[in-house]
Design a protein around this motif. Structure first.
Motif, short mmCIF file in Angstrom:
data_model
loop_
_atom_site.label_atom_id
_atom_site.label_comp_id
_atom_site.label_asym_id
_atom_site.label_seq_id
_atom_site.Cartn_x
_atom_site.Cartn_y
_atom_site.Cartn_z
N GLU A 102 -1.13 -1.03 19.23
CA GLU A 102 0.18 -0.40 19.12
C GLU A 102 1.02 -0.66 20.37
O GLU A 102 2.24 -0.84 20.28
CB GLU A 102 0.03 1.11 18.90
CG GLU A 102 -0.46 1.46 17.50
CD GLU A 102 -0.31 2.94 17.21
OE1 GLU A 102 0.22 3.66 18.07
OE2 GLU A 102 -0.75 3.36 16.13
N THR A 131 0.24 11.43 12.76
CA THR A 131 1.57 11.89 12.35
C THR A 131 2.01 11.33 11.00
O THR A 131 3.06 11.71 10.49
CB THR A 131 2.62 11.49 13.41
OG1 THR A 131 2.59 10.06 13.58
CG2 THR A 131 2.30 12.15 14.75
N ALA A 132 1.22 10.44 10.42
CA ALA A 132 1.58 9.85 9.13
C ALA A 132 1.44 10.89 8.02
O ALA A 132 0.44 11.61 7.96
CB ALA A 132 0.71 8.63 8.85
N TYR A 187 -6.19 5.02 7.68
CA TYR A 187 -4.95 4.81 8.43
C TYR A 187 -4.47 6.13 9.05
O TYR A 187 -4.06 6.16 10.22
CB TYR A 187 -3.87 4.24 7.51
CG TYR A 187 -2.55 4.01 8.20
CD1 TYR A 187 -2.32 2.86 8.93
CD2 TYR A 187 -1.54 4.97 8.13
CE1 TYR A 187 -1.12 2.64 9.58
CE2 TYR A 187 -0.33 4.76 8.78
CZ TYR A 187 -0.13 3.60 9.50
OH TYR A 187 1.06 3.40 10.16
N ARG A 188 -4.55 7.21 8.31
CA ARG A 188 -4.08 8.50 8.82
C ARG A 188 -4.98 9.02 9.94
O ARG A 188 -4.53 9.78 10.80
CB ARG A 188 -4.01 9.52 7.69
CG ARG A 188 -2.95 9.21 6.64
CD ARG A 188 -2.81 10.34 5.65
NE ARG A 188 -2.28 11.52 6.32
CZ ARG A 188 -2.38 12.75 5.82
NH1 ARG A 188 -3.02 12.96 4.68
NH2 ARG A 188 -1.87 13.77 6.49
N TYR A 204 -0.69 6.76 2.10
CA TYR A 204 -1.37 6.18 3.26
C TYR A 204 -2.86 6.49 3.14
O TYR A 204 -3.26 7.61 2.79
CB TYR A 204 -0.83 6.78 4.56
CG TYR A 204 0.62 6.47 4.82
CD1 TYR A 204 1.02 5.21 5.25
CD2 TYR A 204 1.60 7.44 4.64
CE1 TYR A 204 2.35 4.92 5.48
CE2 TYR A 204 2.94 7.16 4.87
CZ TYR A 204 3.31 5.89 5.29
OH TYR A 204 4.63 5.62 5.53
N VAL A 223 -5.12 1.75 19.95
CA VAL A 223 -4.03 2.12 20.86
C VAL A 223 -3.47 0.87 21.53
O VAL A 223 -2.25 0.72 21.70
CB VAL A 223 -4.52 3.12 21.91
CG1 VAL A 223 -3.40 3.48 22.88
CG2 VAL A 223 -5.05 4.37 21.23
N TYR A 251 8.65 8.46 7.90
CA TYR A 251 7.66 8.01 8.88
C TYR A 251 7.58 6.48 8.91
O TYR A 251 7.71 5.81 7.88
CB TYR A 251 6.28 8.58 8.55
CG TYR A 251 5.16 7.90 9.31
CD1 TYR A 251 4.87 8.25 10.62
CD2 TYR A 251 4.42 6.88 8.71
CE1 TYR A 251 3.87 7.62 11.32
CE2 TYR A 251 3.41 6.24 9.41
CZ TYR A 251 3.14 6.62 10.71
OH TYR A 251 2.14 5.98 11.41
N PRO A 254 5.33 3.43 11.64
CA PRO A 254 4.46 3.33 12.82
C PRO A 254 5.12 2.72 14.05
O PRO A 254 4.46 2.55 15.06
CB PRO A 254 3.33 2.42 12.31
CG PRO A 254 3.94 1.61 11.23
CD PRO A 254 4.94 2.50 10.57
N TRP A 274 0.69 -4.27 14.55
CA TRP A 274 -0.07 -3.44 13.61
C TRP A 274 -0.10 -4.15 12.28
O TRP A 274 0.80 -4.88 11.91
CB TRP A 274 0.55 -2.05 13.47
CG TRP A 274 1.95 -2.04 12.95
CD1 TRP A 274 3.10 -2.18 13.67
CD2 TRP A 274 2.36 -1.91 11.58
NE1 TRP A 274 4.19 -2.14 12.86
CE2 TRP A 274 3.77 -1.97 11.57
CE3 TRP A 274 1.68 -1.74 10.39
CZ2 TRP A 274 4.50 -1.87 10.40
CZ3 TRP A 274 2.41 -1.64 9.22
CH2 TRP A 274 3.80 -1.70 9.23
N LEU A 282 -6.13 7.12 12.25
CA LEU A 282 -5.63 6.43 13.43
C LEU A 282 -4.19 6.82 13.76
O LEU A 282 -3.75 6.66 14.90
CB LEU A 282 -5.70 4.91 13.23
CG LEU A 282 -7.10 4.31 13.08
CD1 LEU A 282 -7.00 2.83 12.78
CD2 LEU A 282 -7.93 4.54 14.33
N HIS A 283 -3.45 7.35 12.79
CA HIS A 283 -2.06 7.76 12.98
C HIS A 283 -1.90 9.18 12.45
O HIS A 283 -1.51 9.39 11.29
CB HIS A 283 -1.10 6.81 12.24
CG HIS A 283 -1.24 5.38 12.65
ND1 HIS A 283 -2.26 4.56 12.18
CD2 HIS A 283 -0.51 4.61 13.50
CE1 HIS A 283 -2.13 3.36 12.72
NE2 HIS A 283 -1.08 3.36 13.52
#
Length: 326
Positions: A177, A312-313, A306-307, A302, A174, A274, A276, A182, A309-310
């Motif tokens: 970001e 919405t990806a 990675y997904r 992805y 976090v 999408y 980041p 990133w 941590l994110h």
């Protein structure tokens, strides 16, 4: 003669100084009481003649006031107010993410960039992540030394060192970001058709619009990195072929000293694409970029890490890209 003296003495006793003082005081008191009574009477009459909350409106006036209130409410920019509230809510949530002073975050950004610049130009994402982790462990050690009262190479206060140590231990992704840094996930597939065994093929959707020429070097589900020579948020094209052509035209028309487009990135998805960063990328965005040595941000899918941590990806990279010769 004796009677005259007695009469004179009697009048002197009656008109003594004390008697005169008492008479004058009594008259003054009577006058004061009279004035007070008059004031009280006038106030009472005034309050009766002008009572509070005695204004009365006719039904026609009440209807006009209600109509005025309705018109004011309908003319309020409700959509704008809603957007402002959402932005404020988003900013508040970002503020609640990692609470660090701005100068501490700026210090982090400057030092991380210095460490990354020491890497070779062809360094891959694994080397970048390794360097970033070394920096984190070094700063975490210095922050802990400072909290223990020992000398450390940190120009921040004790309270800021405590906050920085907690953030780097528990909210490191976090925090990255929030400072705008990133590093893309490691790419295992070098070519579009080079799929590892056991990985399911995802369905290819045909690109809308006219076919792309070979000089565009089109790569589906691909996002290339580079310095933007044309910002895509306000640069839309009807098709990926038009986006590629815009890149070629910019490279031909570029003035001496200007960066020439050699990378085009297009969003073909009607639901948007999408990314980041903090922006909302919409259908038909066309980014024109330049990089001396083009490097991939993402390709194909992805990764699961990675997904995680994110959230919405999406599973598949929605962008279409290409590297052209200039």
């Amino acid at each position: 003669m004796a009677r005259l003296e007695w009469g004179y003495q009697g009048r002197g006793k009656w008109c003594s100084y004390k008697r005169m003082t008492l008479i004058v005081c009594s008259i003054n008191i009577a006058i004061a009481l009279y004035v007070i009574r008059c004031l009280y009477t006038s106030l009472y009459l005034y309050s009766n003649n002008f009572p509070q909350h005695s204004v009365k409106y006719s039904p026609d006036q009440i209807e006009k006031m209600e109509e005025s209130i309705r018109i004011r409410k309908t003319s309020e920019p409700t959509d704008l107010v809603k957007v402002v509230k959402e932005i404020k809510k988003e900013l508040d949530s970002q503020e609640r993410g990692v609470k660090l002073p701005r100068h501490v975050k700026q210090m982090m950004t400057d030092e991380i960039l210095q460490w990354l610049r020491r890497l070779p130009a062809n360094a891959n994402t694994s080397e970048q992540r390794e360097t970033l982790e070394k920096w984190r462990m070094e700063k975490l050690r210095e922050a802990k030394l400072l909290t223990m009262g020992k000398n450390a190479n940190l120009t921040i206060s004790l309270d800021e060192a405590v906050m920085l140590a907690k953030a780097m231990e528990s909210k490191w992704p976090v925090l990255l970001e929030e400072i705008g840094l990133w590093i893309p996930a490691e790419i295992t597939s070098k070519e579009h058709d080079d799929k590892p065994e056991g990985v399911d093929e995802f369905e290819e959707d045909p690109l809308p619009g006219r076919p792309l020429p070979a000089e565009c070097h089109t790569e589906l589900h691909t996002d290339y990195d580079g310095a933007a020579v044309r910002w895509g948020l306000n640069h839309r094209k009807e098709s990926a072929a038009d986006c590629c052509q815009a890149c070629l035209d910019q490279a031909r028309r570029a003035k001496p000293g200007e960066k020439k487009c050699n990378i085009w990135v297009y969003c073909p998805s009607e639901s948007g694409c999408y990314s980041p960063d903090i922006y909302e990328h919409k259908f038909q965005e066309c980014w024109l970029k330049y990089a001396e040595k083009p490097r991939l941000n993402f390709k194909d899918k992805y990764s699961e890490s990675y997904r995680s941590l994110h959230p919405t990806a999406p599973p598949v990279v929605p962008w279409v890209s290409g590297v052209v010769s200039i």
